[in-house]
Design a protein around this motif. Structure first.
Motif, short mmCIF file in Angstrom:
data_model
loop_
_atom_site.label_atom_id
_atom_site.label_comp_id
_atom_site.label_asym_id
_atom_site.label_seq_id
_atom_site.Cartn_x
_atom_site.Cartn_y
_atom_site.Cartn_z
N ASP A 198 0.84 -1.19 0.00
CA ASP A 198 0.00 0.00 0.00
C ASP A 198 0.88 1.25 0.00
N LEU A 199 1.00 1.87 -1.16
CA LEU A 199 1.83 3.07 -1.27
C LEU A 199 1.18 4.26 -0.57
N ALA A 200 -0.13 4.30 -0.56
CA ALA A 200 -0.83 5.44 0.04
C ALA A 200 -0.55 5.57 1.53
N THR A 201 -0.34 4.45 2.21
CA THR A 201 -0.08 4.49 3.65
C THR A 201 1.41 4.42 3.98
N ASP A 251 7.73 3.42 -1.04
CA ASP A 251 7.77 4.70 -1.74
C ASP A 251 7.52 4.53 -3.22
N LEU A 268 -3.00 6.74 -7.69
CA LEU A 268 -1.55 6.85 -7.64
C LEU A 268 -1.01 7.41 -8.95
N CYS A 288 3.98 5.56 -7.78
CA CYS A 288 4.28 6.27 -6.54
C CYS A 288 3.06 7.07 -6.11
N ARG A 289 3.13 7.64 -4.92
CA ARG A 289 2.06 8.52 -4.46
C ARG A 289 2.06 9.79 -5.29
N LYS A 290 0.90 10.31 -5.61
CA LYS A 290 0.82 11.55 -6.36
C LYS A 290 1.46 12.68 -5.56
N THR A 300 4.77 12.98 -5.35
CA THR A 300 6.18 12.63 -5.14
C THR A 300 6.90 12.39 -6.47
#
Length: 317
Positions: A134-137, A141, A154, A273-275, A277
């Motif tokens: 889970d990249l959001a949490t 990275d 994402l 990746c997370r938006k 970053t």
């Protein structure tokens, strides 16, 4: 009065003289002579058309114009000094937690990261797994993911589309002149689907693209493509593989691709990746390293005609 801006050196000289109220002390700070300080000040005064200092015996005082200029320049040069000091300070080391399938990281990403010129201070933590972290949490990275299209909220960037073609040892390939001759070498079967939602295997897709009957007999079967590559080297049977899974053996000449046709799934590898970053230096560096390594892998596909299972041409990125 001149409309052009004076030199930064002259302004720096004035700022030091105004702060110390002394040409001699300014000269000492700037490692020049008092005469050089006086020359720079006179140049500024000529440009302004008025005096900046009142010269007295062994002392100087600022004029009203000089005080005004000093008030503005002092903080500006302080900001410049602070910016320079910050640039000289050691940068805080960044750590990237990267997750992805084992073979993709091991045979493609890790070598690419190792070869890339390191112009950024980075450490890596590698999580080799097929699990969807889970990249959001913040479980990771960056993720290398295999998918047909982007999903979720994402940030996704295409990295690499894998290609598959029959691979043989050179000593065996010399006797295989036509695609239909492959069965003489013995095929290594792998239950690897063109795409997860489809039933067609790589062997059946490749044979269909070459107007051949789908093979029904195999010399032996393997659980995965990577194993099939190793078996092809050891036994001389034909594996259908390519891309990073066979890169080392292709580079070393242990395996060759005797035919020009290759099949590429609709799915491909993405960097996720997370938006927000995706604009960081570490992300951009990693993306460039992964793509450069992908170009090296696809160098072996330069002479191949790569198609999707529906017969359309496939772009390898």
């Amino acid at each position: 009065m001149s409309e052009r801006l004076p030199s930064l050196k002259a302004l720096r000289t004035f700022e030091a003289a105004a702060r110390h109220r002394s040409f001699a002390k300014a000269a000492s700070e700037l490692a020049v002579t008092p005469a050089a300080v006086g020359f720079q000040i006179r140049q500024l005064e000529d440009d302004l058309g008025g005096a900046l200092f009142l010269r007295k015996h062994r002392a100087v005082e600022l004029t009203s114009r000089g005080r005004q200029l000093s008030t503005e320049l002092g903080p500006a040069f302080k900001d410049i000094e602070n910016a320079w000091r910050a640039a000289q300070s050691p940068m805080e080391q960044s750590r990237l937690n990267v997750t992805g399938p084992t073979r993709a990281l091991q045979d493609w990403i890790l070598p690419g990261v190792s070869r890339a010129e390191r112009d950024i201070d980075l450490q890596f933590s590698w999580d080799m797994t097929k699990e969807m972290r889970d990249l959001a949490t913040g479980q990771a990275d960056l993720a290398i993911r295999w998918a047909r299209e982007p999903t979720s909220d994402l940030h996704w960037e295409p990295l690499l589309r894998t290609w598959f073609t029959p691979l043989l040892r050179p000593d065996v390939a010399r006797y295989v002149e036509h695609p239909q001759d492959l069965c003489q070498a013995g095929l290594i079967g792998v239950d690897y689907r063109v795409d997860e939602s489809e039933q067609e295997t790589m062997w059946s897709a490749w044979h269909r693209l070459n107007n051949l009957k789908t093979p029904s007999e195999f010399a032996l079967n393997c659980t995965d493509t990577a194993s099939a590559v190793e078996v092809a080297v050891s036994t001389g049977h034909a594996a259908i593989a390519g891309s990073f899974l066979a890169l080392e053996h292709l580079e070393d000449g242990n395996l060759v691709a005797p035919f020009e046709t290759a099949v590429a799934p609709f799915s491909r590898f993405w960097l996720v990746c997370r938006k927000g970053t995706e604009s960081t230096d570490s992300y951009r560096w990693f993306l460039d390293a992964a793509r450069e390594s992908g170009e090296r892998i696809n160098g072996f596909a330069a002479r191949l005609r790569v198609y999707h299972p529906d017969g359309s041409e496939a772009a390898l990125l």
